[in-house]
Design a protein around this motif. Structure first.
Motif, mmCIF file in Angstrom:
data_model
loop_
_atom_site.group_PDB
_atom_site.id
_atom_site.type_symbol
_atom_site.label_atom_id
_atom_site.label_comp_id
_atom_site.label_asym_id
_atom_site.label_seq_id
_atom_site.Cartn_x
_atom_site.Cartn_y
_atom_site.Cartn_z
ATOM 1 N N GLN A 318 0.878 -1.239 -0.196
ATOM 2 C CA GLN A 318 0.007 -0.016 0.108
ATOM 3 C C GLN A 318 0.863 1.194 0.098
ATOM 4 O O GLN A 318 0.346 2.351 -0.328
ATOM 5 C CB GLN A 318 -0.832 -0.050 1.267
ATOM 6 C CG GLN A 318 -1.878 -1.105 1.258
ATOM 7 C CD GLN A 318 -2.703 -1.138 2.584
ATOM 8 O OE1 GLN A 318 -2.177 -0.696 3.786
ATOM 9 N NE2 GLN A 318 -3.860 -1.812 2.529
ATOM 10 N N GLU A 319 2.044 1.098 -0.020
ATOM 11 C CA GLU A 319 3.076 2.292 -0.037
ATOM 12 C C GLU A 319 2.754 3.035 -1.130
ATOM 13 O O GLU A 319 2.536 2.779 -2.308
ATOM 14 C CB GLU A 319 4.554 1.866 -0.151
ATOM 15 C CG GLU A 319 5.034 1.029 1.430
ATOM 16 C CD GLU A 319 5.034 1.845 2.713
ATOM 17 O OE1 GLU A 319 4.863 3.156 2.477
ATOM 18 O OE2 GLU A 319 4.872 1.453 3.977
ATOM 19 N N ASN A 366 9.551 3.317 -15.229
ATOM 20 C CA ASN A 366 9.854 4.584 -15.176
ATOM 21 C C ASN A 366 8.900 5.669 -15.788
ATOM 22 O O ASN A 366 8.449 6.503 -15.177
ATOM 23 C CB ASN A 366 11.091 4.869 -16.361
ATOM 24 C CG ASN A 366 11.725 6.104 -16.760
ATOM 25 O OD1 ASN A 366 11.282 6.902 -15.791
ATOM 26 N ND2 ASN A 366 12.494 6.287 -17.746
ATOM 27 N N PHE A 367 7.953 5.299 -16.790
ATOM 28 C CA PHE A 367 6.967 5.954 -17.276
ATOM 29 C C PHE A 367 5.744 6.242 -16.432
ATOM 30 O O PHE A 367 5.235 7.305 -15.951
ATOM 31 C CB PHE A 367 6.240 5.628 -18.516
ATOM 32 C CG PHE A 367 5.470 6.490 -19.143
ATOM 33 C CD1 PHE A 367 5.915 7.689 -19.830
ATOM 34 C CD2 PHE A 367 3.993 6.193 -19.110
ATOM 35 C CE1 PHE A 367 4.996 8.602 -20.253
ATOM 36 C CE2 PHE A 367 3.402 7.245 -19.730
ATOM 37 C CZ PHE A 367 3.647 8.424 -20.414
ATOM 38 N N SER A 368 5.530 5.073 -15.594
ATOM 39 C CA SER A 368 4.437 4.925 -14.739
ATOM 40 C C SER A 368 4.869 5.868 -13.509
ATOM 41 O O SER A 368 4.061 6.537 -12.950
ATOM 42 C CB SER A 368 4.276 3.587 -14.017
ATOM 43 O OG SER A 368 3.823 2.629 -14.988
ATOM 44 N N SER A 374 -0.941 5.454 -10.087
ATOM 45 C CA SER A 374 -1.072 4.710 -8.832
ATOM 46 C C SER A 374 -0.216 3.328 -8.560
ATOM 47 O O SER A 374 -0.203 2.678 -9.647
ATOM 48 C CB SER A 374 -2.504 4.001 -8.674
ATOM 49 O OG SER A 374 -2.743 3.338 -7.721
ATOM 50 N N PRO A 375 0.802 3.421 -7.811
ATOM 51 C CA PRO A 375 1.600 2.389 -7.696
ATOM 52 C C PRO A 375 0.866 0.856 -7.365
ATOM 53 O O PRO A 375 1.307 -0.028 -8.053
ATOM 54 C CB PRO A 375 2.335 2.467 -6.270
ATOM 55 C CG PRO A 375 2.187 4.136 -6.124
ATOM 56 C CD PRO A 375 1.035 4.443 -6.424
ATOM 57 N N VAL A 398 8.186 -3.714 -8.095
ATOM 58 C CA VAL A 398 7.432 -2.548 -8.800
ATOM 59 C C VAL A 398 7.110 -1.431 -7.558
ATOM 60 O O VAL A 398 7.555 -0.313 -7.920
ATOM 61 C CB VAL A 398 6.112 -3.037 -9.193
ATOM 62 C CG1 VAL A 398 5.092 -1.621 -9.716
ATOM 63 C CG2 VAL A 398 6.121 -3.813 -10.408
ATOM 64 N N ILE A 399 6.756 -1.914 -6.344
ATOM 65 C CA ILE A 399 6.508 -0.815 -5.324
ATOM 66 C C ILE A 399 7.912 -0.254 -5.043
ATOM 67 O O ILE A 399 7.671 1.063 -4.917
ATOM 68 C CB ILE A 399 5.704 -1.380 -4.156
ATOM 69 C CG1 ILE A 399 4.441 -1.905 -4.555
ATOM 70 C CG2 ILE A 399 5.601 -0.367 -3.000
ATOM 71 C CD1 ILE A 399 3.301 -0.957 -5.105
ATOM 72 N N GLY A 400 8.663 -0.987 -4.654
ATOM 73 C CA GLY A 400 10.132 -0.389 -4.378
ATOM 74 C C GLY A 400 11.028 -0.053 -5.420
ATOM 75 O O GLY A 400 11.349 1.313 -5.420
ATOM 76 N N MET A 401 11.375 -0.939 -6.223
ATOM 77 C CA MET A 401 12.475 -0.655 -7.231
ATOM 78 C C MET A 401 11.897 0.320 -8.233
ATOM 79 O O MET A 401 12.512 1.331 -8.530
ATOM 80 C CB MET A 401 12.938 -2.128 -7.778
ATOM 81 C CG MET A 401 13.891 -2.016 -8.905
ATOM 82 S SD MET A 401 15.476 -1.332 -8.111
ATOM 83 C CE MET A 401 16.654 -1.660 -9.727
ATOM 84 N N GLY A 402 10.733 -0.134 -8.973
ATOM 85 C CA GLY A 402 10.456 0.617 -9.988
ATOM 86 C C GLY A 402 9.634 2.047 -9.822
ATOM 87 O O GLY A 402 10.096 3.011 -10.536
#
Length: 495
Positions: A318-319, A366-368, A374-375, A398-402
């Protein structure tokens, strides 16, 4: 009374812990379940459903041939067939290898028998070992975890020192795709009768799915997974390191291994993969930069992601550090966009369920990130769209790295860039409707105006990241008028 084994769809190995915990006796009850309810959480890629269900059916048949009493159920849910199986086989204890994803076992809390969960042996580090490593550290950098893993498992080591004198050869593994590159074609397999039957099932599902199933070329059993590994080691590994970050139109796999789907469902074990690469270095003189770069993806990144997933709070998914809330554009599902880099990547994923790590990180994520999506929506899309996607893979990746949505628990800076990076590392910009050099105007690449707007909008938070200071100095050189024009360009894109 009998002890039964429940084999999950991502635990398809005869060496998996639950099977190994039972001394093999004739007619040991084993159950596999395809749950239609489970796949309605999100629109999963058709290729992914075929891979998992076909691999499950192949593995079930393998165990049946060895004398196990295999029950294979296609059901609305998990609990109904489990209860019936327990009763029919007079089962007093179900053994299951611990699932890599949190919360999965909550669904069987009401079973009328003992449930024994056995530690997962499809990873090299146990959860408790990672927690011990992480305890008391101010920073959980993957590089330090990777180095400890090299020492722990004695991989590419000379005594206590790394072979070649360096732990990491990334500086040699970031070459752009100059000239005419000729990557080898990926290893493909013809669908057998079991797979053809599953393809028909998936094509006739009456629930939302994603992607194309006009062809299916993935392996579905251990023999085929081993063939993919051998093909990579013998054919691709030499050039893998040099061009692992490069992107070329029409070259969907480059020199990448394509083994992550097999690792993530148990058809390959990480240690055998790592040792195969190390042996190739020792016996075939494969370049060290390629071998080390490949091993780092598994011994470093894959193990790190799994360990971190179980280390952080359960609410990690949820971060939302930057408070991004824009919904995903329709082109995430259709691929219809004038941005050629995105179009090429989406088209590839739609057809195969696969894109390599730089397409995932530096194009999609990157684009997101810079566009403010929204993550949670981005992570959910990644989980469903990619053939190797699971909670433990995608949440931290995704939440962390991306997306840096965790505020820096995982990464030391956001992986945000303008079109310059994409132009350097790919040929996508050559055939694009937009100009990769322009920030403002009708031909301006959205990566550019979103990038600078992202830096401007989140300047206060980004200043706290030490590695961003140089980039923010470039932002200071922009006039208020230019920044206002960029903001207007962003607003126009959304509307």
């Amino acid at each position: 009374m009998a002890t039964g084994i429940w084999v999950l769809g991502n635990q398809l190995s005869q060496q998996q812990a639950a099977i190994q915990s039972c001394s093999h006796q004739e007619n040991t009850p084993v159950i596999f379940i395809e749950s239609l309810q489970h796949i309605q959480k999100r629109p999963y890629h058709k290729q992914k459903l075929v891979l998992i269900w076909s691999a499950m059916r192949h593995f079930a048949e393998e165990l049946r041939q060895q004398g196990y009493a295999v029950t294979y159920e296609v059901s609305h849910d998990f609990i109904t067939p489990l209860k019936a199986w327990v009763k029919a086989n007079n089962i007093s204890e179900i053994r299951i290898m611990e699932p890599p994803d949190r919360g999965f076992l909550d669904i069987i809390a009401e079973l009328p028998c003992k449930v024994t969960v056995i530690a997962n042996n499809h990873f090299l580090w146990q959860k408790t070992e990672f927690q011990e490593w992480a305890k008391g550290r101010k920073s959980l950098l993957m590089e330090y975890f990777y180095r400890e893993g090299r020492q722990k498992f004695n991989i590419l080591m000379e005594g206590k020192k790394p072979i070649g004198g360096e732990w990491n050869y990334d500086k040699e593994n970031r070459q752009p795709p100059k000239g005419k590159l000729n990557p080898p074609p990926p290893k493909h397999f013809e669908a057998d009768d079991i797979t053809l039957e599953v393809i028909e099932v998936v094509n006739n599902l009456e629930i939302p799915t994603y992607g194309s199933l006009t062809s299916f070329n993935w392996g579905v059993n251990r023999t085929q997974a081993l063939e993919v590994l051998e093909y990579f080691i013998c054919t691709n590994l030499t050039e893998f390191g040099t061009y692992q970050d490069a992107m070329v139109t029409g070259e969907e796999t480059m020199w990448h291994s394509l083994i992550s789907p097999y690792l993530n469902i148990g058809l390959l074990h990480p240690l055998e993969v790592i040792q195969a690469a190390e042996t190739a270095y020792q016996q075939e003189k494969i370049p060290l930069n390629s071998v080390e770069g490949f091993i780092r993806q598994i011994l470093g990144w894959r193990e790190y992601m799994h360990g971190l997933y179980h280390y952080v709070e359960a609410s990690y998914f949820q971060e939302n550090y930057f408070e991004h809330t824009h919904p995903l554009p329709e082109f995430f599902w259709t691929g219809e966009t004038n941005m050629n880099c995105l179009h090429q990547t989406f088209k590839q994923i739609h057809n195969t369920g696969y894109a390599h790590h730089i397409q995932r990180l530096m194009i999609l994520s990157n684009f997101s990130l810079i566009a403010g999506f929204s993550p949670q929506e981005v992570e959910n899309w990644f989980h469903g769209a990619f053939i190797d996607g699971y909670d433990w893979v995608m949440q931290t990746n995704v939440i962390g790295m991306g997306l840096f949505a965790d505020g820096g628990i995982l990464a030391s800076k956001p992986y945000a860039s303008s079109a310059n990076y994409i132009n350097k590392m790919s040929d996508y910009c050559k055939n694009c409707a937009y100009n990769h050099k322009e920030k403002i105007g009708e031909k301006a690449c959205p990566f550019n105006f979103f990038y600078w707007n992202f830096l401007h909008r989140h300047r206060n938070k980004l200043m706290k990241q030490g590695r961003m200071s140089f980039i923010l100095k470039n932002l200071d050189k922009m006039s208020a008028e230019e920044l206002e024009s960029i903001q207007q360009q962003v607003d126009n894109w959304y509307h």
